[in-house]
Design a protein around this motif. Structure first.
Motif, PDB file in Angstrom:
ATOM      1  N   LEU A  48     -69.763 -13.212   2.408  1.00  9.10           N
ATOM      2  CA  LEU A  48     -68.355 -13.594   2.336  1.00  9.10           C
ATOM      3  C   LEU A  48     -67.640 -12.766   1.271  1.00  9.10           C
ATOM      4  CD1 LEU A  48     -66.577 -15.794   3.743  1.00  9.10           C
ATOM      5  CD2 LEU A  48     -66.976 -17.209   1.734  1.00  9.10           C
ATOM      6  N   TYR A  83     -68.545  -9.759   0.235  1.00  7.85           N
ATOM      7  CA  TYR A  83     -68.411  -8.394   0.751  1.00  7.85           C
ATOM      8  C   TYR A  83     -67.218  -8.272   1.699  1.00  7.85           C
ATOM      9  CZ  TYR A  83     -72.962  -6.810  -1.030  1.00  7.85           C
ATOM     10  OH  TYR A  83     -74.005  -6.437  -1.835  1.00  7.85           O
ATOM     11  N   LYS A  84     -67.022  -9.292   2.515  1.00  8.78           N
ATOM     12  CA  LYS A  84     -65.969  -9.240   3.530  1.00  8.78           C
ATOM     13  C   LYS A  84     -64.571  -9.373   2.943  1.00  8.78           C
ATOM     14  CE  LYS A  84     -64.774 -11.215   8.038  1.00  8.78           C
ATOM     15  NZ  LYS A  84     -65.167 -12.191   9.103  1.00  8.78           N
ATOM     16  N   TYR A  85     -64.420 -10.220   1.928  1.00 10.96           N
ATOM     17  CA  TYR A  85     -63.072 -10.543   1.448  1.00 10.96           C
ATOM     18  C   TYR A  85     -62.820 -10.181  -0.014  1.00 10.96           C
ATOM     19  CZ  TYR A  85     -62.756 -13.319   5.739  1.00 10.96           C
ATOM     20  OH  TYR A  85     -62.733 -13.718   7.055  1.00 10.96           O
ATOM     21  N   HIS A  86     -63.672  -9.358  -0.614  1.00 10.86           N
ATOM     22  CA  HIS A  86     -63.500  -9.063  -2.041  1.00 10.86           C
ATOM     23  C   HIS A  86     -62.208  -8.315  -2.348  1.00 10.86           C
ATOM     24  CE1 HIS A  86     -65.181  -5.190  -0.715  1.00 10.86           C
ATOM     25  NE2 HIS A  86     -64.575  -4.680  -1.761  1.00 10.86           N
ATOM     26  N   SER A  87     -61.609  -7.722  -1.336  1.00 10.24           N
ATOM     27  CA  SER A  87     -60.322  -7.034  -1.566  1.00 10.24           C
ATOM     28  C   SER A  87     -59.181  -8.024  -1.733  1.00 10.24           C
ATOM     29  CB  SER A  87     -60.011  -6.088  -0.403  1.00 10.24           C
ATOM     30  OG  SER A  87     -60.985  -5.070  -0.310  1.00 10.24           O
ATOM     31  N   ASP A  88     -59.377  -9.238  -1.217  1.00  6.79           N
ATOM     32  CA  ASP A  88     -58.334 -10.258  -1.261  1.00  6.79           C
ATOM     33  C   ASP A  88     -58.561 -11.329  -2.323  1.00  6.79           C
ATOM     34  OD1 ASP A  88     -56.999  -9.122   1.010  1.00  6.79           O
ATOM     35  OD2 ASP A  88     -58.562 -10.007   2.265  1.00  6.79           O
ATOM     36  N   TYR A  89     -59.817 -11.530  -2.701  1.00  7.25           N
ATOM     37  CA  TYR A  89     -60.164 -12.578  -3.671  1.00  7.25           C
ATOM     38  C   TYR A  89     -61.118 -12.021  -4.723  1.00  7.25           C
ATOM     39  CZ  TYR A  89     -58.220 -15.778  -0.196  1.00  7.25           C
ATOM     40  OH  TYR A  89     -57.395 -16.409   0.686  1.00  7.25           O
ATOM     41  N   PHE A 109     -65.520 -16.217  -5.749  1.00  5.28           N
ATOM     42  CA  PHE A 109     -65.968 -17.015  -4.610  1.00  5.28           C
ATOM     43  C   PHE A 109     -66.938 -18.073  -5.130  1.00  5.28           C
ATOM     44  CE2 PHE A 109     -64.596 -12.986  -3.101  1.00  5.28           C
ATOM     45  CZ  PHE A 109     -64.169 -13.150  -1.798  1.00  5.28           C
ATOM     46  N   TYR A 153     -69.054 -12.964  -7.852  1.00 11.71           N
ATOM     47  CA  TYR A 153     -67.892 -12.193  -8.277  1.00 11.71           C
ATOM     48  C   TYR A 153     -68.356 -10.869  -8.893  1.00 11.71           C
ATOM     49  CZ  TYR A 153     -69.288 -14.838 -12.467  1.00 11.71           C
ATOM     50  OH  TYR A 153     -70.013 -15.423 -13.474  1.00 11.71           O
ATOM     51  N   LYS A 202     -57.804 -14.309  -8.193  1.00 11.87           N
ATOM     52  CA  LYS A 202     -57.648 -15.164  -7.018  1.00 11.87           C
ATOM     53  C   LYS A 202     -58.987 -15.828  -6.663  1.00 11.87           C
ATOM     54  CE  LYS A 202     -53.847 -12.516  -4.996  1.00 11.87           C
ATOM     55  NZ  LYS A 202     -53.395 -11.743  -3.810  1.00 11.87           N
ATOM     56  N   TYR A 217     -61.504 -18.204  -4.190  1.00 11.45           N
ATOM     57  CA  TYR A 217     -61.842 -18.589  -2.814  1.00 11.45           C
ATOM     58  C   TYR A 217     -62.808 -19.763  -2.907  1.00 11.45           C
ATOM     59  CZ  TYR A 217     -63.062 -17.930   2.162  1.00 11.45           C
ATOM     60  OH  TYR A 217     -63.250 -18.085   3.514  1.00 11.45           O
TER      61      TYR A 217
END
Length: 254
Positions: free
Chosen positions: A117, A119-125, A128, A145, A179, A181
């Motif tokens: 998760l 890896y997939k969304y680290h550009s946005d958040y 985690f 993180y 940010k 998640y």
């Protein structure tokens, strides 16, 4: 993403409610060894490091790690944020998986899913975590993180701040900067009233009962779904520790 992933386990002997719990015997093995053996099954973690303190009480943890060829790092007893930040700075790992030494039933499939998760969304958040809101059974918490984020937070927070006893939680204190998640359990794992952590003797008794059942069945590893299935048919075991005070609840959204 070609990054190195480290999992740290915060562990010390000086627990106020159950001293020495991290090395408590669970059917022939110290609790910490049980936890690490489960964690070694991860497909995505490159290194596991036990992060203990420089207190003389924690010499036992260092000795255990040396005997079992487990990497260990020692730092401040009270400034846990500084301890983990110094570890990450020393070993130069890119991604941090934050874990606790009172969680002997970690499920590596959940941990690996969390890393995926990230890896997939680290550009946005930036952060985690399944510990922002309690949905998984307590004792299954994991946060992921970039290490550099914790190094920044370590420099932001004053050395006398009492919350330096916490680690990743301090990242959540800067919501405008980082940010978050919040990872919530799917409905089949959503059992926040089943406590699989070890903070008291009653907690340890529950964990021993769980291990005893699966060891008798010849199972070296058993996942969360198997544990929940077992407890569904042995609900009296859940009552062993579900009335215990949980100090971490003041940091959670429940």
């Amino acid at each position: 993403m070609n990054k190195k992933v480290v999992a740290t386990i915060q562990a010390r002997m000086g627990s106020s409610r159950l001293p020495g719990k991290v090395l408590a015997d669970i059917h022939g093995h110290p609790m910490l060894k049980r936890q690490i053996n489960r964690l070694k099954r991860s497909r995505l973690i490159d290194e596991i490091i036990v992060a203990t303190s420089t207190s003389r009480k924690d010499n036992q943890i260092e000795e255990f790690c040396i005997q079992n060829k487990i990497k260990v790092f020692r730092g401040s007893e009270k400034d846990v944020l500084g301890r983990i930040a110094n570890l990450l700075e020393k070993f130069k790992f890119d991604i941090h998986v934050e874990l606790y030494g009172d969680s002997p039933l970690l499920d590596v499939s959940i941990i690996d899913e969390m890393i995926c998760l990230f890896y997939k969304y680290h550009s946005d958040y930036d952060y985690f975590s399944s510990s922002l809101k309690t949905t998984y059974p307590p004792g299954l918490e994991v946060s992921v993180y970039f290490s550099e984020i914790l190094l920044k937070v370590n420099n932001l927070i004053k050395i006398n701040d009492p919350l330096r006893e916490e680690v990743g939680y301090n990242i959540t204190r800067f919501p405008k900067m980082f940010k978050q998640y919040s990872v919530e359990a799917p409905k089949w794992f959503n059992y926040p009233e089943i406590y699989l952590e070890v903070d008291t003797k009653n907690d340890l008794d529950l964990i021993k009962n769980i291990y005893a059942y699966f060891i008798k069945k010849g199972m070296d590893y058993f996942s969360l779904d198997r544990i929940l299935e077992f407890l569904e048919f042995n609900k009296e075991l859940i009552e062993l520790n579900n009335k215990e005070e949980r100090r971490w609840k003041k940091y959670r959204i429940d």
